[in-house]
Design a protein around this motif. Structure first.
Motif, mmCIF file in Angstrom:
data_model
loop_
_atom_site.group_PDB
_atom_site.id
_atom_site.type_symbol
_atom_site.label_atom_id
_atom_site.label_comp_id
_atom_site.label_asym_id
_atom_site.label_seq_id
_atom_site.Cartn_x
_atom_site.Cartn_y
_atom_site.Cartn_z
ATOM 1 N N PRO A 182 1.110 -1.124 0.064
ATOM 2 C CA PRO A 182 -0.497 0.083 -0.071
ATOM 3 C C PRO A 182 0.380 1.282 0.169
ATOM 4 N N ALA A 183 2.059 1.323 1.014
ATOM 5 C CA ALA A 183 3.072 2.680 0.492
ATOM 6 C C ALA A 183 3.103 2.599 -0.732
ATOM 7 N N THR A 184 3.792 1.472 -1.307
ATOM 8 C CA THR A 184 4.262 2.017 -2.572
ATOM 9 C C THR A 184 3.434 2.498 -3.504
ATOM 10 N N VAL A 185 1.589 2.100 -3.752
ATOM 11 C CA VAL A 185 0.659 2.856 -4.570
ATOM 12 C C VAL A 185 0.282 3.884 -4.037
ATOM 13 N N ALA A 186 -0.036 3.973 -2.923
ATOM 14 C CA ALA A 186 -0.097 5.832 -2.510
ATOM 15 C C ALA A 186 0.806 6.720 -2.609
ATOM 16 N N LYS A 187 2.224 6.293 -2.678
ATOM 17 C CA LYS A 187 3.315 7.321 -3.754
ATOM 18 C C LYS A 187 3.256 7.406 -4.836
ATOM 19 N N THR A 188 2.405 6.772 -5.807
ATOM 20 C CA THR A 188 2.568 6.296 -7.097
ATOM 21 C C THR A 188 1.189 7.316 -7.782
ATOM 22 N N VAL A 189 0.237 7.486 -6.467
ATOM 23 C CA VAL A 189 -1.541 7.710 -6.151
ATOM 24 C C VAL A 189 -0.788 9.232 -6.427
ATOM 25 N N ASP A 190 -0.386 9.634 -5.182
ATOM 26 C CA ASP A 190 -0.233 10.635 -5.322
ATOM 27 C C ASP A 190 0.762 11.620 -6.415
ATOM 28 N N SER A 191 1.819 10.869 -6.714
ATOM 29 C CA SER A 191 2.140 11.421 -8.305
ATOM 30 C C SER A 191 1.245 11.158 -9.297
ATOM 31 N N LEU A 192 0.373 10.945 -9.733
ATOM 32 C CA LEU A 192 -0.588 10.590 -10.610
ATOM 33 C C LEU A 192 -1.424 11.949 -9.906
ATOM 34 N N GLU A 193 -1.585 11.919 -9.030
ATOM 35 C CA GLU A 193 -3.091 12.924 -8.587
ATOM 36 C C GLU A 193 -2.236 14.023 -9.257
ATOM 37 N N THR A 194 -0.835 14.570 -8.898
ATOM 38 C CA THR A 194 -0.279 15.923 -8.946
ATOM 39 C C THR A 194 -0.660 15.735 -10.798
ATOM 40 N N ARG A 195 -0.495 14.472 -11.018
ATOM 41 C CA ARG A 195 -0.284 15.442 -12.585
ATOM 42 C C ARG A 195 -1.345 14.933 -13.398
ATOM 43 N N GLY A 196 -2.949 15.140 -12.193
ATOM 44 C CA GLY A 196 -3.988 15.476 -12.906
ATOM 45 C C GLY A 196 -4.809 13.891 -13.605
ATOM 46 N N MET A 197 -4.157 13.128 -13.634
ATOM 47 C CA MET A 197 -4.632 11.454 -14.546
ATOM 48 C C MET A 197 -5.182 11.086 -13.526
ATOM 49 N N LEU A 198 -5.545 11.182 -11.919
ATOM 50 C CA LEU A 198 -6.124 10.148 -10.806
ATOM 51 C C LEU A 198 -6.916 11.346 -9.802
ATOM 52 N N ARG A 199 -7.783 11.580 -9.019
ATOM 53 C CA ARG A 199 -8.303 12.010 -7.790
ATOM 54 C C ARG A 199 -8.779 11.221 -6.950
ATOM 55 N N ARG A 200 -8.322 11.432 -5.482
ATOM 56 C CA ARG A 200 -9.156 11.036 -4.454
ATOM 57 C C ARG A 200 -10.539 11.681 -3.891
#
Length: 160
Positions: A64-82
């Protein structure tokens, strides 16, 4: 089990893995994404649904820590949202954005086309045996992971 079976499997596995990486590499590389980022975009459901970090990590066989860090990066790039779950406001879901979905659709279509062509080149009996065998192998890996509590691809240094 015979050692030659392991060797045959590994030879075939590396060939398939190389094909899959080649089929996807240019697409995600051109978009400036790591392999892990690209996988997350392709695992997330479309249509407004989302997944929590734990479920996403489990489906990708990562921590989960690896995924959370990757999600942070994708969220910053506008690809994902929480977003907070409407059923349980304590739960945070990861959703793919329109921008992320465009990349996902483009890559998924090309990859599915490559797989479709390869499967069509197989005899129906061989194709069925292959898919059944792959499903059995995936189940065996899942059972092993459940039994040992280890994920085969756990990596603290996964790309973000």
């Amino acid at each position: 089990m015979d050692e030659s079976e392991v060797a045959r499997f590994l030879t075939a596995w590396f060939t398939v893995r190389q094909f899959i990486q080649s089929a996807n590499f240019n697409h995600f590389h051109q978009a400036g994404l790591s392999a892990t980022q690209f996988m997350i975009l392709n695992v997330l459901p479309t249509g407004g649904e989302g997944m929590n970090i734990g479920s996403l990590a489990k489906s990708m066989n990562l921590k989960p820590a690896t995924v959370a860090k990757t999600v942070d990066s994708l969220e910053t790039r506008g690809m994902l949202r929480r977003v907070k779950s409407e059923q349980d406001r304590r739960v945070v879901l990861v959703q793919i954005t329109e921008r992320g979905q465009q990349l996902q659709n483009s890559a998924a279509g090309r990859f599915r086309n490559c797989i479709d062509i390869a499967l069509r080149n197989m005899k129906a009996r061989d194709r069925s045996a292959f898919i059944n065998g792959l499903e059995v192998f995936a189940s065996a890996l899942d059972a092993q992971s459940t039994r040992t509590g280890e994920r085969l691809s756990d990596s603290e240094s996964a790309e973000t």
